[in-house]
Scaffold this motif. Sequence first.
Motif, mmCIF file in Angstrom:
data_model
loop_
_atom_site.group_PDB
_atom_site.id
_atom_site.type_symbol
_atom_site.label_atom_id
_atom_site.label_comp_id
_atom_site.label_asym_id
_atom_site.label_seq_id
_atom_site.Cartn_x
_atom_site.Cartn_y
_atom_site.Cartn_z
ATOM 1 N N GLN A 167 0.815 -1.277 0.175
ATOM 2 C CA GLN A 167 0.113 -0.129 0.150
ATOM 3 C C GLN A 167 0.814 1.126 0.082
ATOM 4 N N ILE A 168 2.152 1.161 0.536
ATOM 5 C CA ILE A 168 2.846 2.468 0.554
ATOM 6 C C ILE A 168 3.997 2.382 -0.355
ATOM 7 N N GLY A 169 3.851 1.188 -1.411
ATOM 8 C CA GLY A 169 4.857 1.248 -2.570
ATOM 9 C C GLY A 169 6.193 0.419 -2.253
ATOM 10 N N LEU A 170 6.277 -0.414 -1.454
ATOM 11 C CA LEU A 170 7.279 -1.226 -1.183
ATOM 12 C C LEU A 170 7.688 -2.221 -2.029
ATOM 13 N N THR A 171 8.816 -2.588 -2.618
ATOM 14 C CA THR A 171 9.136 -3.382 -3.514
ATOM 15 C C THR A 171 9.433 -5.028 -2.980
ATOM 16 N N LYS A 172 9.466 -5.909 -3.578
ATOM 17 C CA LYS A 172 9.971 -7.134 -2.921
ATOM 18 C C LYS A 172 11.356 -7.053 -2.506
ATOM 19 N N GLN A 173 12.073 -6.261 -3.124
ATOM 20 C CA GLN A 173 13.357 -6.240 -2.815
ATOM 21 C C GLN A 173 13.427 -5.370 -1.223
ATOM 22 N N ASP A 174 12.607 -4.475 -1.510
ATOM 23 C CA ASP A 174 12.454 -3.737 -0.101
ATOM 24 C C ASP A 174 12.434 -4.751 1.039
ATOM 25 N N PHE A 175 11.491 -5.570 0.867
ATOM 26 C CA PHE A 175 11.097 -6.456 2.024
ATOM 27 C C PHE A 175 12.277 -7.421 2.190
ATOM 28 N N ILE A 176 12.811 -7.583 1.368
ATOM 29 C CA ILE A 176 13.864 -8.757 1.486
ATOM 30 C C ILE A 176 15.058 -8.157 2.334
ATOM 31 N N GLU A 177 15.479 -6.734 1.972
ATOM 32 C CA GLU A 177 16.554 -5.843 2.596
ATOM 33 C C GLU A 177 15.910 -5.957 4.171
ATOM 34 N N LEU A 178 14.623 -5.742 4.282
ATOM 35 C CA LEU A 178 14.136 -5.365 5.774
ATOM 36 C C LEU A 178 14.186 -6.638 6.400
ATOM 37 N N LEU A 179 13.980 -7.771 5.878
ATOM 38 C CA LEU A 179 14.005 -9.050 6.584
ATOM 39 C C LEU A 179 15.271 -9.326 6.944
ATOM 40 N N ASP A 180 16.446 -9.034 6.115
ATOM 41 C CA ASP A 180 17.833 -9.510 6.242
ATOM 42 C C ASP A 180 18.276 -8.914 7.539
ATOM 43 N N VAL A 181 17.690 -7.408 7.655
ATOM 44 C CA VAL A 181 17.975 -6.572 8.763
ATOM 45 C C VAL A 181 17.488 -7.082 10.107
ATOM 46 N N TYR A 182 16.203 -7.180 10.091
ATOM 47 C CA TYR A 182 15.571 -7.919 11.068
ATOM 48 C C TYR A 182 15.944 -9.283 11.662
#
Length: 125
Positions: A105-120
């Motif tokens: 809904q706020i425009g995050l891409t799949k790559q954005d999620f992968i990067e967030l997942l890596d960080v967390y």
Amino acid sequence: MNILIATNSKVPLFEQIKDQIKQHIFTGKLHEGDSLPSMRVLAKELKVSVITTKRAYEELEREGYVISTIGKGTFVAGQQPHVLKEWQMREIENELERVVQSGKQIGLTKQDFIELLDVYYEEDV
């Protein structure tokens, strides 16, 4: 049984109760056959309506976590370890689905999620 209610949370009270009881089962603080406090006793301890505890117990029973017997009380249902893990996975999948929808809904891409997942994933939680 230690349950903490956050009155300022957007999560409904019955859901907070239900989720914390499930967590106690997942972590082994509650075992098969353990009795839960009566709805009235729990409501009094948590300073919530009996209707709130009734709804939490009903949903836990519907989901198979507890068994209620008229006149005897509510007890933790028997769980196989692989079934508990499956339930936990289902809970994570539901949460992940909500997070992905919010991100889209706020425009995050799949790559954005992968990067967030890596960080967390690498953080000590």
